[in-house]
Design a protein around this motif. Structure first.
Motif, PDB file in Angstrom:
ATOM      1  N   VAL A 152       1.113  -1.708   0.019  1.00 55.11           N
ATOM      2  CA  VAL A 152      -0.522  -0.348   0.447  1.00 55.11           C
ATOM      3  C   VAL A 152       1.058   0.939  -0.091  1.00 55.11           C
ATOM      4  N   ALA A 153       1.627   1.085   1.012  1.00 52.74           N
ATOM      5  CA  ALA A 153       2.560   2.490   0.802  1.00 52.74           C
ATOM      6  C   ALA A 153       3.290   2.887  -0.347  1.00 52.74           C
ATOM      7  N   ALA A 154       3.935   1.894  -1.094  1.00 50.30           N
ATOM      8  CA  ALA A 154       4.477   1.418  -2.735  1.00 50.30           C
ATOM      9  C   ALA A 154       3.939   2.565  -2.791  1.00 50.30           C
ATOM     10  N   ARG A 155       2.306   1.686  -3.287  1.00 50.71           N
ATOM     11  CA  ARG A 155       1.347   2.545  -4.196  1.00 50.71           C
ATOM     12  C   ARG A 155       1.018   3.742  -4.188  1.00 50.71           C
ATOM     13  N   ILE A 156       0.978   4.248  -2.794  1.00 50.67           N
ATOM     14  CA  ILE A 156       0.335   5.345  -2.263  1.00 50.67           C
ATOM     15  C   ILE A 156       1.655   6.558  -3.069  1.00 50.67           C
ATOM     16  N   ALA A 157       3.177   5.642  -2.788  1.00 56.19           N
ATOM     17  CA  ALA A 157       4.231   6.901  -3.075  1.00 56.19           C
ATOM     18  C   ALA A 157       4.268   6.669  -4.764  1.00 56.19           C
ATOM     19  N   ARG A 158       4.250   6.180  -5.245  1.00 57.15           N
ATOM     20  CA  ARG A 158       4.385   6.038  -7.072  1.00 57.15           C
ATOM     21  C   ARG A 158       3.206   7.371  -6.848  1.00 57.15           C
ATOM     22  N   ARG A 159       2.140   6.493  -6.617  1.00 56.14           N
ATOM     23  CA  ARG A 159       0.718   8.065  -7.198  1.00 56.14           C
ATOM     24  C   ARG A 159       1.344   8.889  -6.788  1.00 56.14           C
ATOM     25  N   ASP A 160       1.993   9.195  -5.963  1.00 56.93           N
ATOM     26  CA  ASP A 160       2.032  10.832  -4.852  1.00 56.93           C
ATOM     27  C   ASP A 160       3.254  10.888  -5.981  1.00 56.93           C
ATOM     28  N   ALA A 161       4.381  10.309  -5.933  1.00 55.82           N
ATOM     29  CA  ALA A 161       5.021  10.738  -7.085  1.00 55.82           C
ATOM     30  C   ALA A 161       4.759  12.091  -8.743  1.00 55.82           C
ATOM     31  N   VAL A 162       3.548  11.114  -8.940  1.00 59.73           N
ATOM     32  CA  VAL A 162       3.386  11.488 -10.012  1.00 59.73           C
ATOM     33  C   VAL A 162       2.749  12.716  -9.442  1.00 59.73           C
ATOM     34  N   ARG A 163       1.776  12.572  -9.038  1.00 61.01           N
ATOM     35  CA  ARG A 163       1.039  13.909  -8.728  1.00 61.01           C
ATOM     36  C   ARG A 163       1.956  14.666  -8.528  1.00 61.01           C
ATOM     37  N   SER A 164       3.021  15.142  -7.485  1.00 56.69           N
ATOM     38  CA  SER A 164       3.942  16.291  -6.996  1.00 56.69           C
ATOM     39  C   SER A 164       4.431  16.114  -8.120  1.00 56.69           C
ATOM     40  N   ARG A 165       4.502  16.430  -9.315  1.00 54.19           N
ATOM     41  CA  ARG A 165       5.761  16.440 -10.050  1.00 54.19           C
ATOM     42  C   ARG A 165       6.648  17.787  -9.460  1.00 54.19           C
ATOM     43  N   GLY A 166       6.841  18.456  -8.993  1.00 55.72           N
ATOM     44  CA  GLY A 166       8.007  19.770  -8.607  1.00 55.72           C
ATOM     45  C   GLY A 166       8.555  18.754  -7.901  1.00 55.72           C
ATOM     46  N   ARG A 167       7.676  18.443  -6.287  1.00 53.92           N
ATOM     47  CA  ARG A 167       8.722  17.708  -5.421  1.00 53.92           C
ATOM     48  C   ARG A 167       9.801  16.861  -5.939  1.00 53.92           C
ATOM     49  N   THR A 168       8.658  15.733  -7.150  1.00 47.29           N
ATOM     50  CA  THR A 168       9.160  14.625  -7.922  1.00 47.29           C
ATOM     51  C   THR A 168      10.982  14.858  -8.003  1.00 47.29           C
ATOM     52  N   ALA A 169      10.645  15.879  -9.276  1.00 50.27           N
ATOM     53  CA  ALA A 169      11.473  16.142 -10.083  1.00 50.27           C
ATOM     54  C   ALA A 169      12.802  16.583  -8.699  1.00 50.27           C
ATOM     55  N   LEU A 170      12.419  17.707  -7.749  1.00 56.89           N
ATOM     56  CA  LEU A 170      13.517  18.433  -7.032  1.00 56.89           C
ATOM     57  C   LEU A 170      14.680  16.883  -6.294  1.00 56.89           C
ATOM     58  N   VAL A 171      13.556  16.357  -5.427  1.00 57.77           N
ATOM     59  CA  VAL A 171      13.904  15.425  -4.664  1.00 57.77           C
ATOM     60  C   VAL A 171      15.133  14.435  -6.675  1.00 57.77           C
ATOM     61  N   ALA A 172      14.641  13.486  -7.262  1.00 55.32           N
ATOM     62  CA  ALA A 172      15.204  13.412  -8.152  1.00 55.32           C
ATOM     63  C   ALA A 172      16.976  13.703  -8.973  1.00 55.32           C
ATOM     64  N   THR A 173      16.059  15.409  -8.648  1.00 58.30           N
ATOM     65  CA  THR A 173      17.808  15.355  -9.083  1.00 58.30           C
ATOM     66  C   THR A 173      18.987  15.617  -8.436  1.00 58.30           C
ATOM     67  N   MET A 174      18.218  16.328  -7.081  1.00 58.28           N
ATOM     68  CA  MET A 174      18.930  16.350  -6.236  1.00 58.28           C
ATOM     69  C   MET A 174      19.590  14.978  -5.625  1.00 58.28           C
ATOM     70  N   VAL A 175      19.036  13.638  -5.755  1.00 63.04           N
ATOM     71  CA  VAL A 175      20.075  12.668  -5.393  1.00 63.04           C
ATOM     72  C   VAL A 175      20.704  11.666  -7.175  1.00 63.04           C
ATOM     73  N   GLY A 176      20.177  11.816  -8.136  1.00 59.69           N
ATOM     74  CA  GLY A 176      20.578  11.687  -9.608  1.00 59.69           C
ATOM     75  C   GLY A 176      21.618  12.598  -9.603  1.00 59.69           C
ATOM     76  N   LEU A 177      21.757  13.333  -9.467  1.00 62.28           N
ATOM     77  CA  LEU A 177      22.992  14.324 -10.292  1.00 62.28           C
ATOM     78  C   LEU A 177      24.286  13.718  -9.688  1.00 62.28           C
ATOM     79  N   PRO A 178      24.337  13.714  -7.679  1.00 65.87           N
ATOM     80  CA  PRO A 178      25.354  12.662  -7.547  1.00 65.87           C
ATOM     81  C   PRO A 178      25.943  11.384  -7.569  1.00 65.87           C
TER      82      PRO A 178
END
Lengths: 917, 246
Positions: free
Chosen positions: A10-36
């Motif tokens: 359930v947690a994974a499902r909610i997280a996955r959908r939330d990631a798609v819904r909150s694109r700005g926050r997702t992009a920020l976190v993904a960039t901060m994690v992805g760049l290093p």
């Protein structure tokens, strides 16, 4: 267990959908994690790809089909490890005359069908139209190979044309062909270093994709004729039968080092010890330190995104609690938010990192370079880096998850404030951590313990972050004295600490990192500037002739007769006069022995004055910066002017009656010149002054081919100490030269100038010089890092603004009812902007100032650590150089930009509260 | 009490008090409440704002804990349970319906309904099956794959009722379920709730509108945290039309 999995699903499902819904926050976190991750994977892949292995290594080492390549070492070899390059040297010199070495190898490897001598020498190559290449780019390695063996020995493949087969033919590597802008059919000339001779009219018959790194392949029937002191001979063993371990042992016993095809293809267990050296261990610890601090920075920077995300989810999480979710379920939902985004970011980061490495390799190979022979992905490390990316996100999400899991569902569902109050012990623990961390870091730095220093720095940063909530609360006490907007912002910051504190922590992280890095870099530069010892006053020019013991190249040899040397020096002076704004020009005299060779002259160290050496030859204790003799003799780096380290040019000894030193224009040069005129010898250090005030100069001359000691010499003269002397390690007066039995001969000129020559003038003079001549201009200390410090300040500003933006956006939303109330009681529309700007100010000002303080503390630790582990003269002089412009910019401009941004980005219109239907 | 309200007691509150804060800011939200709710019975709670209605509901479902007194839910005394045990009880015995923001936006209707079952460790497929059955019972099976923001307020409340009664749960605690809806949709939602209770569940409904309270079997009035009055058993709203009003 099943329930645990159910919750996770359930947690994974909610997280996955939330990631798609909150694109700005997702992009920020993904960039901060992805760049290093991108950077780490790309660097790791390029590093691994740069390691030679397999077929490439064999071709590079022994060519297309040779069985072994052998070099003469001159001493018995106990054993050698081809994998690591480690050689265990034995006792006992071995002497094989150079003309007999090929035959000796053939005798030692009886099954060899043929042993071929290949001379590798350095020199410059010019296109026939006069365009010059090579000299300014370092030595071009040229292999001179018998024409009928070149196919077996050259490891490269012809991109165009073929291998040379005749004396007047040459093949160039791809980079060199490109550098010279020549192709098959063009002609080039080759000038070996240390020789006036040149081979002209060589026809380019092929362009090679050559992994050996050699620029030029020449074929020659008389390879022995190409031997010179600046080159080296190797002996390639040709034939069908492999050169075995027994053969290698036989060669080693006779004083030959061997690299064999068989050995490379059947690697033995390493002879090198498995235990890393102390230096390697400390490097690993330092690297781990860098990674640990970097990870903490990323955790702190993306922390606000999760804290804000958790706050936004509060009602949703309360609903899950109402549906039967316990605290663990709620924690999982928040943490899974990080895991989902970070997993995708890490996977993409890994792919992009590998793509970047592949792109760099492809670009390098397209230039004919073999820096990265094969693209090899170190999957183990890549997986580790990817996992670290996920771990960082989990760490960043953990605290918000833990905090929100303790929420009061009833309060959250009712829309009431449900922030659990922070534990009272947190600020106390923070203070203890910050103070203890600082002490630990200082102690680690002073005791040269990187582990201790790193742990200290980490604790310091965590401590400051832990205290940030309390600082916010203390600052909040200013609210009664602030205007309406400021009061609302301050009270809001205090009440909503769960979103304020992470934002402050992120700003602390960004600013502290920038201030620490900028201050440290500036401190290193400052120390190097302090340690910089100019060779002469600015604008002074040295033009010299590479002047090793000359050997024959082709038919000609260097003429070292007095007349020829004088004529050559006159040519150099002429070039200087023609192309540079010179004032005075004086010849530079070097001592030559009766064989026309440069002897090695040293002023011996007086009894009891030896430098403090560690067993490995490094300095066992820091010595003063001006004790350059010790620094130089221990192989330490000194920071000095244009002539380079003593000994780097035409021997290390100048014969001078004071004329040259006086011309250098250094403060101490005048007195040194006077001393020389009175027959004193100029030395670097007090250690070279014997108790009677004299210096003992001793010299030796060797045969460059046999290494045989030809002559020794010694003389004594009163000493004059000139630590500032950089161009030479010893200056002897003509009288002492006569005592030593050496003749002063001109090997170059020193010239003063009316003005510092421009780069264009210097380039024109270089181009006009003969092949093996060089030119240097003293231009004084040049600041190298200002752009770097500016860059990290810019990056810090962007990171800090990003870290501030998210909580501010949430704050703006959460403040809507308050603002509506304000509007209802008559507040002007711009009140909304004022509140937003004040909210930004609270976060950024607190974060920036705490960040500056933390950064300066960390920088001080780094400076102390560097000083304690001094590896160069400048390290002894390390002290804190604060880049006040950058710090000032961060401390003032960052809040200004954040406040201004908040003002501009928030709409002035006050919101209306309406009931949701 | 109507014939359907003779089932066993599923929720029992005895002398329940709930005090928020301390000292000068102390608020007594509940002050000795006694209440029973039986299977097949829908009980409405009415009262002014701040009278303690929502606190009563939160305490009844284990979202909040009483300061004193006992709450027995499906045979378990809540004060004897730790937070994990209370969470388990919410997964298995009781469901909530709130005024708005009832559903998790990231989950579809079926996933929202299946949520307590999945959290309880039921396999996804089985939980989905039960969710679809629950959605069919409230008449919106065709909306199973829609997200909350793709549904109307009334449809969302139906999904919330389905979630409240999915699986073995037999008690629904509804806090102003019609508060954010227009009157027609509100009536519709009440009809669904009534039907689920008539099918054997139990319901505790907080509302401040008498026309929705009229759907209940009985109504209790709360003032200053105390049950001050209550109506006897009665029929549904149809009674109003047939002249059965007292």
């Amino acid at each position: 267990m099943r329930r645990w999995w159910g919750g996770l699903r359930v947690a994974a499902r909610i997280a996955r959908r939330d990631a798609v819904r909150s694109r700005g926050r997702t992009a920020l976190v993904a960039t901060m994690v992805g760049l290093p991750v991108v950077a780490g994977v790309a660097l790791m892949t390029m590093g691994t790809s740069a390691l030679p292995t397999g077929e490439h290594e064999v071709r590079t080492a022994v060519g297309t089909s040779a069985q072994a390549v052998v070099e003469f070492a001159g001493v018995r070899i106990e054993g050698q490890d081809q994998s690591s390059g480690v050689t265990i040297w034995g006792d006992g010199d071995r002497d094989v005359p150079v003309d007999e070495r090929a035959a000796a190898v053939a005798r030692l490897v009886p099954h060899a069908e043929r042993v071929v001598e290949v001379v590798t020498t350095a020199g410059s190559v010019r296109a026939q139209d006069g365009e010059r290449a090579g000299l300014d780019l370092g030595a071009t390695e040229v292999a001179v190979v018998p024409a009928d063996a070149i196919e077996s020995i050259a490891g490269g493949t012809a991109v165009s044309g073929r291998l040379p087969a005749d004396d007047d033919e040459v093949a160039l590597s791809v980079p060199w062909a490109r550098e010279l802008a020549v192709e098959v059919g063009d002609r080039v000339s080759f000038h070996p270093d240390g020789s006036d001779a040149s081979l002209d009219g060589l026809e380019v018959v092929g362009v090679l994709d050559d992994p050996s790194g050699r620029g030029v392949w020449l074929s020659a029937d008389d390879v022995a004729g190409a031997r010179s002191a600046s080159g080296s001979s190797r002996y390639y063993v040709l034939g069908e039968q492999p050169v075995t371990w027994d053969d290698v042992a036989t060669l080693n016993e006779a004083g030959f080092l061997a690299t064999t095809r068989y050995g490379l293809e059947h690697r033995p267990p390493s002879l090198a010890g498995e235990t890393p050296s102390e230096h390697e261990s400390s490097m690993v610890v330092l690297a781990a330190a860098g990674v640990a601090i970097g990870l903490l920075e990323v955790v702190l920077l993306i922390g606000p995104a999760f804290a804000v995300g958790a706050r936004r989810q509060q009602r949703q999480l309360a609903l899950i609690a109402a549906s039967g979710g316990d605290r663990a379920t709620i924690r999982r939902v928040v943490v899974m938010g990080g895991v989902v985004v970070a997993t995708v970011a890490s996977l993409v980061g890994v792919a992009v990192g590998i793509a970047v490495a592949a792109g760099v390799r492809a670009a390098s190979r397209s230039r004919g370079e073999w820096t990265y022979p094969d693209l090899r992905v170190p999957w183990g490390y890549v997986a580790l880096i990817g996992a670290l990316g996920v771990l960082v996100a989990v760490a960043a999400a953990w605290l918000p998850a833990r905090r929100v899991s303790r929420l009061d569902p009833a309060a959250a569902l009712a829309g009431r404030r449900s922030d659990p109050r922070p534990h009272r012990a947190v600020p106390v623990v923070g203070l203890v951590l910050a103070a203890g961390g600082t002490a630990l870091a200082m102690l680690g730095a002073l005791r040269t313990s990187p582990t201790l220093a790193v742990v200290g720095v980490l604790l310091l940063q965590v401590g400051v972050v832990a205290c940030s909530g309390t600082v916010v609360r203390l600052v909040g006490r200013l609210a009664p004295w602030a205007g309406v907007a400021g009061r609302i912002a301050l009270r809001d910051a205090v009440r909503q600490r769960s979103r304020t504190a992470p934002a402050v922590a992120a700003v602390i992280a960004a600013v502290a990192g920038a201030v620490a890095a900028g201050t440290f870099v500036l401190s290193v530069d400052g120390a190097r500037r302090d340690a910089y010892q100019p060779a002469a006053q600015d604008g002074t020019v040295l033009v010299g002739q590479s002047f090793f013991d000359p050997g024959p190249v082709g038919e000609e040899s260097v003429d070292v007769s007095h007349d020829a040397l004088v004529a050559r020096a006159a040519t150099l002076a002429g070039v200087a006069r023609e192309h540079l704004p010179v004032a005075d020009v004086v010849p530079v005299l070097a001592p030559l022995d009766q064989h026309g060779r440069t002897p090695t002259l040293v002023a011996t160290v007086a009894p009891g004055q030896d430098c403090p050496y560690a067993p490995d030859g490094s300095l066992s204790e820091p010595v003063p910066a001006d004790d350059r003799l010790c620094w130089l003799s221990a192989g330490g780096t000194v920071n000095e002017g244009f002539f380079g380290s003593p000994g780097g040019w035409a021997g290390s000894t100048l014969v001078d009656d004071g004329t040259v030193l006086r011309l250098l224009g250094l403060p101490a040069a005048q007195r040194a010149a006077d001393a020389l005129a009175h027959g004193h010898v100029v030395v670097l250090s007090d250690r070279q002054v014997w108790p009677d005030g004299t210096a003992r100069v001793e010299g030796e001359s060797f045969d460059p081919d046999t290494g045989e000691l030809l002559e020794t010499m010694s003389a004594t003269a009163p000493a004059f100490v000139m630590p500032e002397l950089t161009a030479w390690s010893l200056v002897v007066p003509p009288s002492l030269a006569a005592d030593l039995g050496v003749a002063p001969e001109p090997v170059g000129v020193v010239a003063t100038t009316h003005e510092v020559p421009t780069q264009a003038q210097e380039g024109a003079a270089r181009a006009a010089l003969p092949g093996s001549a060089f030119l240097a201009v003293e231009r004084g200390w040049r600041e190298p890092s200002s752009s770097f410090v500016g860059l990290i300040a810019l990056v810090a500003t962007v990171l800090a603004l990003g870290a501030t933006g998210i909580p501010l956006a949430l704050g703006a939303v959460e403040s809507a009812p308050d603002l509506a109330t304000l509007g209802a009681v008559g507040a002007a529309p711009r009140t909304r902007r004022r509140v937003a700007a004040s909210q930004a100010a609270v976060v950024v000002v607190i974060g920036t100032w705490l960040g500056v303080a933390t950064g300066l503390l960390v920088a001080q630790v780094l400076v102390l650590a560097r000083r304690a582990r001094a590896a160069e003269v400048a390290d002894v002089l390390m002290r804190l150089h604060v880049p006040w412009d950058v710090v000032g910019l961060l401390a003032l401009a960052l809040p200004a930009v954040a406040i201004g941004g908040a003002w501009l980005l928030v709409r002035a219109r006050l919101p209306l509260v309406r009931r949701a239907t | 009490m109507s014939p359907r309200a003779t089932g066993p007691v599923v929720l029992a509150l005895r002398g329940v008090t709930r005090v928020h804060g301390s000292g000068a800011s102390q608020v007594r939200a509940l002050a000795g409440v006694d209440l029973d709710v039986r299977l097949g019975e829908l009980v409405a709670v009415m009262g002014a704002s701040g009278s303690g209605k929502s606190t009563l509901l939160n305490v009844a479902g284990g979202l909040d804990t009483p300061t004193s007194g006992t709450v027995t839910l499906a045979g378990s005394e809540l004060s004897a349970l730790d937070p994990t045990g209370r969470a388990r009880l919410r997964r298995r015995s009781v469901g909530y319906v709130f005024q708005d923001f009832n559903l998790i936006p990231a989950l579809t209707a079926a996933e929202n309904v299946a949520l307590p079952r999945e959290l309880d460790g039921v396999r996804t497929r089985q939980a989905r099956r039960e969710a679809h059955a629950a959605l069919s019972e409230v008449g919106i099976a065709e909306l199973a794959d829609r997200f909350p923001d793709e549904m109307s307020g009334g449809q969302q409340q139906r999904v919330a009722i389905a979630r409240a009664l999915v699986g073995p749960r037999r008690l629904v605690l509804a806090d102003e379920p019609t508060g954010a809806l227009d009157s027609v949709t509100g009536e519709d939602v009440m009809r669904v709730l009534r039907a689920r209770v008539d099918a054997g569940a139990a319901g505790l409904l907080v509302t401040h509108e008498p026309r929705f309270a009229a759907w209940a079997d009985r109504t209790v009035f709360v003032r200053d945290g105390v049950v001050v009055d209550g109506t006897g058993e009665r029929g549904g709203p149809e009674v109003l039309l047939t002249g059965g009003v007292r």
